[in-house]
Motif scaffolding. Structure first.
Motif, PDB file in Angstrom:
ATOM      1  N   GLU A 179       0.834  -1.205   0.000  1.00 39.75           N
ATOM      2  CA  GLU A 179       0.000   0.000   0.000  1.00 39.75           C
ATOM      3  C   GLU A 179       0.873   1.262   0.000  1.00 39.75           C
ATOM      4  O   GLU A 179       0.622   2.200  -0.752  1.00 39.75           O
ATOM      5  CB  GLU A 179      -0.915  -0.006   1.226  1.00 39.75           C
ATOM      6  CG  GLU A 179      -1.966   1.096   1.166  1.00 39.75           C
ATOM      7  CD  GLU A 179      -2.788   1.203   2.445  1.00 39.75           C
ATOM      8  OE1 GLU A 179      -2.868   0.216   3.198  1.00 39.75           O
ATOM      9  OE2 GLU A 179      -3.334   2.301   2.671  1.00 39.75           O
ATOM     10  N   VAL A 180       1.907   1.250   0.820  1.00 41.45           N
ATOM     11  CA  VAL A 180       2.792   2.419   0.891  1.00 41.45           C
ATOM     12  C   VAL A 180       3.534   2.624  -0.427  1.00 41.45           C
ATOM     13  O   VAL A 180       3.697   3.752  -0.907  1.00 41.45           O
ATOM     14  CB  VAL A 180       3.798   2.259   2.064  1.00 41.45           C
ATOM     15  CG1 VAL A 180       4.867   3.339   2.013  1.00 41.45           C
ATOM     16  CG2 VAL A 180       3.061   2.307   3.401  1.00 41.45           C
ATOM     17  N   GLU A 189       2.489   1.650  -3.314  1.00 37.75           N
ATOM     18  CA  GLU A 189       1.512   1.676  -4.422  1.00 37.75           C
ATOM     19  C   GLU A 189       1.823   0.578  -5.432  1.00 37.75           C
ATOM     20  O   GLU A 189       1.924   0.815  -6.638  1.00 37.75           O
ATOM     21  CB  GLU A 189       1.482   3.050  -5.085  1.00 37.75           C
ATOM     22  CG  GLU A 189       1.041   4.155  -4.132  1.00 37.75           C
ATOM     23  CD  GLU A 189       0.921   5.501  -4.799  1.00 37.75           C
ATOM     24  OE1 GLU A 189       0.289   5.601  -5.850  1.00 37.75           O
ATOM     25  OE2 GLU A 189       1.489   6.472  -4.252  1.00 37.75           O
ATOM     26  N   LEU A 199      10.872   8.529   4.061  1.00 36.57           N
ATOM     27  CA  LEU A 199       9.550   8.867   4.606  1.00 36.57           C
ATOM     28  C   LEU A 199       8.606   7.662   4.520  1.00 36.57           C
ATOM     29  O   LEU A 199       7.862   7.355   5.460  1.00 36.57           O
ATOM     30  CB  LEU A 199       8.974  10.061   3.821  1.00 36.57           C
ATOM     31  CG  LEU A 199       7.813  10.803   4.458  1.00 36.57           C
ATOM     32  CD1 LEU A 199       8.163  11.289   5.863  1.00 36.57           C
ATOM     33  CD2 LEU A 199       7.401  11.993   3.599  1.00 36.57           C
ATOM     34  N   LYS A 200       8.694   6.947   3.400  1.00 37.32           N
ATOM     35  CA  LYS A 200       7.846   5.760   3.236  1.00 37.32           C
ATOM     36  C   LYS A 200       8.272   4.653   4.212  1.00 37.32           C
ATOM     37  O   LYS A 200       7.428   3.910   4.725  1.00 37.32           O
ATOM     38  CB  LYS A 200       7.918   5.262   1.790  1.00 37.32           C
ATOM     39  CG  LYS A 200       7.143   6.144   0.825  1.00 37.32           C
ATOM     40  CD  LYS A 200       7.313   5.675  -0.601  1.00 37.32           C
ATOM     41  CE  LYS A 200       6.522   6.567  -1.549  1.00 37.32           C
ATOM     42  NZ  LYS A 200       6.893   6.352  -2.948  1.00 37.32           N
ATOM     43  N   LEU A 237       9.486   5.129   7.183  1.00 38.70           N
ATOM     44  CA  LEU A 237       8.886   5.515   8.470  1.00 38.70           C
ATOM     45  C   LEU A 237       7.400   5.194   8.491  1.00 38.70           C
ATOM     46  O   LEU A 237       6.847   4.774   9.507  1.00 38.70           O
ATOM     47  CB  LEU A 237       9.055   7.027   8.669  1.00 38.70           C
ATOM     48  CG  LEU A 237      10.157   7.514   9.596  1.00 38.70           C
ATOM     49  CD1 LEU A 237      10.182   9.032   9.612  1.00 38.70           C
ATOM     50  CD2 LEU A 237       9.971   6.985  11.010  1.00 38.70           C
ATOM     51  N   GLU A 238       6.762   5.391   7.329  1.00 42.46           N
ATOM     52  CA  GLU A 238       5.327   5.114   7.234  1.00 42.46           C
ATOM     53  C   GLU A 238       5.058   3.615   7.460  1.00 42.46           C
ATOM     54  O   GLU A 238       4.100   3.238   8.145  1.00 42.46           O
ATOM     55  CB  GLU A 238       4.809   5.567   5.857  1.00 42.46           C
ATOM     56  CG  GLU A 238       3.299   5.597   5.801  1.00 42.46           C
ATOM     57  CD  GLU A 238       2.761   6.058   4.449  1.00 42.46           C
ATOM     58  OE1 GLU A 238       3.530   6.592   3.633  1.00 42.46           O
ATOM     59  OE2 GLU A 238       1.555   5.863   4.219  1.00 42.46           O
TER      60      GLU A 238
END
Lengths: 413, 87
Positions: B14-15, B17, B38-39, B41-42
């Motif tokens: 999902e992160v 895509e 950033l992803k 960390l997500e």
């Protein structure tokens, strides 16, 4: 600095009364199509009013493609889309060799409000540990413009102007100055705002929305005696502004020329306007002076009136004073009767309407105008009217003392 | 335990895509799949939220494949269950 001429060579528009693109916007505004409908974005059952100018058929993936949209909020999607539409309309493709020569500046004031609230809601409900770091960038006021520049590879500069009702006219002036100073040849300039429950709640709570008072109509009817507040809207509009030499060199279609801008911040009161209307009057006079155009040479005023009792009367008073000898022959209309008040996006949408009025030599109407009010006793265009439009004035102003005015003219080489 | 691998794969997909089927267990998330900081960390936060666990941020560089991420999720899930079973 004033030797350079700045022309409009592209329009990217997403509007509640027309959806995607300048052609559908042109059709809608000259046919008096309203974009005001019952709200579908959020539940309004707890509110006294239920309509807004919402873009109900906006699917960003159809314009931008599906990748990378997951972390863009609605206002970022709107601005990215309008910016791309403006580039396509102008026939400009961004590549490595021109990306540093193109900049983007947009007006935006409320666009991050929903993202801020959503981010904070997770922190409160689930705990601060569980907020999504990828959604944090959306909570800052320059997020929309930054997202658009990153997505479209615009490297010249990016700037956000956050001056409320007049923000997109102020953004256009920022672009004008850059081009006139010779710092860039092409600048995309405009504005964006999204409709969301948080903004709607704020305007509802401070009593600015139409239909709140008992017996009042829930209608956007600028200058009409029944007017009692705004219908909130959303939208995005980006204009490509270009140095004339650059436009001629690449044989671009030139819609119109930006001639002058004036502004006045009155520092009067955060939630009221100055009834003397001195600020708007000064902005209008300053724009005329800058454009070197006499009041009687203005053919059309694309008014900023948004159906509020005092602000509409203030603009009517200013028009009578500034155009003392010619206001009877002036064509005046307010786009906000069709697209509501979209705050920092409104000015750019009005500029697009004025540009199209010049292009088509036709004035878009103020719809819903039925009952004359003595405090707004001008003659208004209520059906689209074909007539000469060589010079148009766009006004943007609101509670909080900001007033700006822009003059757009037919291009003569 | 197969469920955890499937759930973490879905979170990463999902992160990034991507289709979950594209995320192979030993693929490098940064080099092979385009993950950025950033992803990453997500993903860390999404795993923490999913299993209500706390993974120290120093572990972030170690979340470099699906296999490694699943192993870390299991490690901290086991610690949590162990703590809960303590009198």
């Amino acid at each position: 600095m004033d030797n350079k001429r700045v022309v409009v060579t592209g329009l990217g528009i997403i509007s509640p009364n027309s959806g995607i693109g300048k052609d559908s916007f042109s059709e809608a505004i000259f046919n008096g199509i309203s974009g005001i409908k019952p709200i579908s974005l959020f539940d309004t059952s707890a509110f006294k009013v239920h309509t807004a100018a919402e873009i109900q058929d906006f699917r960003a993936q159809e314009i931008l493609g599906p990748q990378g949209l997951r972390v863009l909020d609605r206002s970022a999607r709107l601005l990215c889309s309008a910016t791309l539409l403006a580039l396509q309309d102008a026939g400009v493709e961004i590549k490595e060799d021109n990306s540093r020569n193109i900049g983007l500046v947009a007006g935006n004031t409320l666009g991050s409000l929903k993202s801020i609230c959503d981010f904070d809601k997770v922190a409160i409900k689930d705990g601060p540990q569980y907020v999504n770091p990828s959604l944090f960038p959306n909570t800052v006021i320059n997020a929309q413009v930054s997202h658009a520049c990153i997505r479209l590879n615009i490297k010249g500069f990016n700037a956000t102007i956050s001056t409320g009702f007049s923000a997109s006219l102020d953004a256009i002036n920022y672009a004008l100055n850059f081009i006139k100073l010779g710092r860039k040849n092409i600048i995309l300039a405009g504005g964006v705002e999204e409709l969301c429950m948080e903004t709607f709640l704020g305007f509802h709570k401070i009593g600015l929305l139409a239909g709140l008072k008992k017996g009042s109509v829930e209608l956007s009817c600028p200058f009409d005696k029944r007017r009692n507040g705004i219908i909130l809207g959303e939208g995005s509009c980006v204009l490509m502004l270009e140095d004339l030499e650059s436009a001629l060199e690449r044989n671009a279609h030139i819609y119109a020329e930006i001639k002058g801008y004036g502004t006045c911040f009155e520092a009067y009161h955060p939630g009221q306007h100055n009834s003397s209307a001195a600020g708007l009057k000064e902005a209008m006079q300053s724009a005329l002076k800058k454009a070197k155009i006499k009041p009687q040479e203005i053919d059309y005023i694309c008014s900023g009136a948004n159906s509020t009792v005092n602000l509409d009367a203030m603009e009517a008073k200013c028009i009578k004073e500034v155009f003392a000898d010619s206001f009877n022959s002036l064509q005046v209309s307010s786009l906000k009767s069709m697209i509501g008040e979209s705050f920092s996006a409104s000015g750019a949408l009005q500029v697009a309407a004025a540009v199209l009025a010049i292009e088509r030599q036709m004035i878009p109407p103020t719809i819903n105008y039925e009952e004359k009010d003595e405090s707004c006793d001008l003659s208004y265009v209520t059906q689209a009217r074909a007539c000469r439009v060589n010079n148009a004035m766009v006004n943007a102003f609101g509670l909080g003392s900001g007033n700006s005015s822009l003059i757009i003219s037919k291009f003569f080489n | 335990m197969q469920d955890i691998e499937s759930e973490v794969r879905n979170l990463i997909a999902e992160v990034l895509e991507k289709d979950p089927a594209e995320i192979k267990a030993d693929m490098r998330l940064v080099e092979d799949l385009g993950m950025d900081s950033l992803k990453a960390l997500e993903v860390l936060v999404a795993v923490e939220k999913k299993y209500k666990i706390t993974i120290p941020e120093e572990k972030l560089p170690a979340l470099n494949t699906l296999d490694a991420t699943v192993a870390i999720a299991k490690e901290f899930l086991a610690k949590k269950e162990n703590n809960l079973s303590q009198p």
